[in-house]
Design an enzyme around this catalytic site. Sequence first.
Site, PDB file in Angstrom:
ATOM      1  N   HIS A 189       0.870  -1.182   0.000  1.00  0.00           N
ATOM      2  CA  HIS A 189       0.000   0.000   0.000  1.00  0.00           C
ATOM      3  C   HIS A 189       0.903   1.227   0.000  1.00  0.00           C
ATOM      4  O   HIS A 189       1.671   1.454   0.934  1.00  0.00           O
ATOM      5  CB  HIS A 189      -0.917   0.010   1.223  1.00  0.00           C
ATOM      6  CG  HIS A 189      -1.849   1.187   1.236  1.00  0.00           C
ATOM      7  ND1 HIS A 189      -3.129   1.131   0.718  1.00  0.00           N
ATOM      8  CD2 HIS A 189      -1.682   2.459   1.694  1.00  0.00           C
ATOM      9  CE1 HIS A 189      -3.712   2.300   0.864  1.00  0.00           C
ATOM     10  NE2 HIS A 189      -2.857   3.131   1.443  1.00  0.00           N
ATOM     11  N   CYS A 190       0.802   2.030  -1.054  1.00  0.00           N
ATOM     12  CA  CYS A 190       1.670   3.192  -1.203  1.00  0.00           C
ATOM     13  C   CYS A 190       0.946   4.438  -0.699  1.00  0.00           C
ATOM     14  O   CYS A 190      -0.123   4.797  -1.211  1.00  0.00           O
ATOM     15  CB  CYS A 190       2.073   3.369  -2.664  1.00  0.00           C
ATOM     16  SG  CYS A 190       3.156   4.793  -2.936  1.00  0.00           S
ATOM     17  N   VAL A 191       1.521   5.101   0.307  1.00  0.00           N
ATOM     18  CA  VAL A 191       0.886   6.294   0.866  1.00  0.00           C
ATOM     19  C   VAL A 191       0.979   7.469  -0.095  1.00  0.00           C
ATOM     20  O   VAL A 191       0.187   8.413   0.001  1.00  0.00           O
ATOM     21  CB  VAL A 191       1.532   6.663   2.219  1.00  0.00           C
ATOM     22  CG1 VAL A 191       1.272   5.582   3.240  1.00  0.00           C
ATOM     23  CG2 VAL A 191       3.036   6.922   2.063  1.00  0.00           C
TER      24      VAL A 191
END
Length: 416
Positions: free
Chosen positions: A269-271
């Site tokens: 999950h890429c912020v």
Amino acid sequence: MEEPLCCCEYVDRKGERNHLVACFCDCEDLDEGCERWLTCKSLPPGTLERIADAIADRVRVPWFTGAVKINISLVPPLLMLPVFLHVAALHFLLALVILTSLPMVVLWYYYLTHRRKERTLFFLSLGLFSLGYMYCVFLQEVVPRGHVGYSQVVVLTCGLILMLAALSRAKKDPGYLSSPTSNDKSSCRVMDLPSKKVTGSCNGLHGVTTSGATGGRTVNGETKGYSRLSAEEPEGIKKDWCTKCQLVRPARAGHCRLCGRCVRRLDHHCVWINSCVGEQNHQAFILALSLFMLTSLYGILLTLDTVCRGRTPFVALFYCPGAYSDYSSALSFTCVWYCAIVTAGMGYILLIQLLNISYNVTEREARLALRDNTGRRLLGGLVIDTGQYNRGFLCNWGHFLSLGSPPPQHSAEDIV
């Protein structure tokens, strides 16, 4: 029939009609918190959370159909970045302190939200606003000096546009698996689940080994059919049953605790895009990172060549005597260092991604391999080789470049 909302009215979290003018009224938690703070008393548990929820619910802007709620995490980067960079341009020591502390503040906020399992638009807002602000500083402070040609501005602008286009594609569906209760059942391939054997569980996810052609799952003595196996999955492959999404995940899929969804070939999950990186958007994610690196490095080189004339870029980055001779040069030089720090961080992410692709391993699989002590650390620990899907450099990249493509269609003669 209720009257329609005016542009400054809204329905608050309690379901009551409210007005923007009264945004500072009727907040008992805030009043109690201020009173206890003035009297040096401790706050009851949960008070700060309730105050934060009340403030987040009341931060709105007028709109035609009623006041629209603004995600409060969007605001800090818009205020913080220009102020910090302009203050840093006043003196070399201020720039040193601010450019050192700013990454630490961002990392602290990342670990804070990661520990609370919260989704936030702070990083996406910071990234997009940084791009826009750096581009504006380049046009206002660097281009007017006359050392940057028109063609160079066009190349930089095209790189920025292409990067934003790739980022927009990376923001789309990463490959979410539809739950069995979804109304849209035509968007995914379904087939009956072979009989399963539960082999273990970890974090609510149970390993499921298929062993037959048809079957179902047994819950409290009742057999319930379910269907979420991809038609192209080979027989006998190990699959996972996700208790949260209530579906069977194909190989390499994972559940994202921030999105609350299962994703095909989940990487992480890429912020920075506020979304997962999975089977459908991994290529666009790598493309966006690559275009960002090229565009950022090109902008840094053009700016250093303008501000520090006669010096090589690497030397100018660390030694530029005339950088603080005027405020315009100081601001440009400060923005160069800010871009260099961000580019270094994104370059590290891109390097890890390219190495993982070369070994055909995802970030999620690498973390699980480290936890279970089943992977090998290679290249000084930069990559974790699980050995499960590694088929060689060329085959691994061929597999990555074919992600998201439809499976090959087999004729009736091939099946027979």
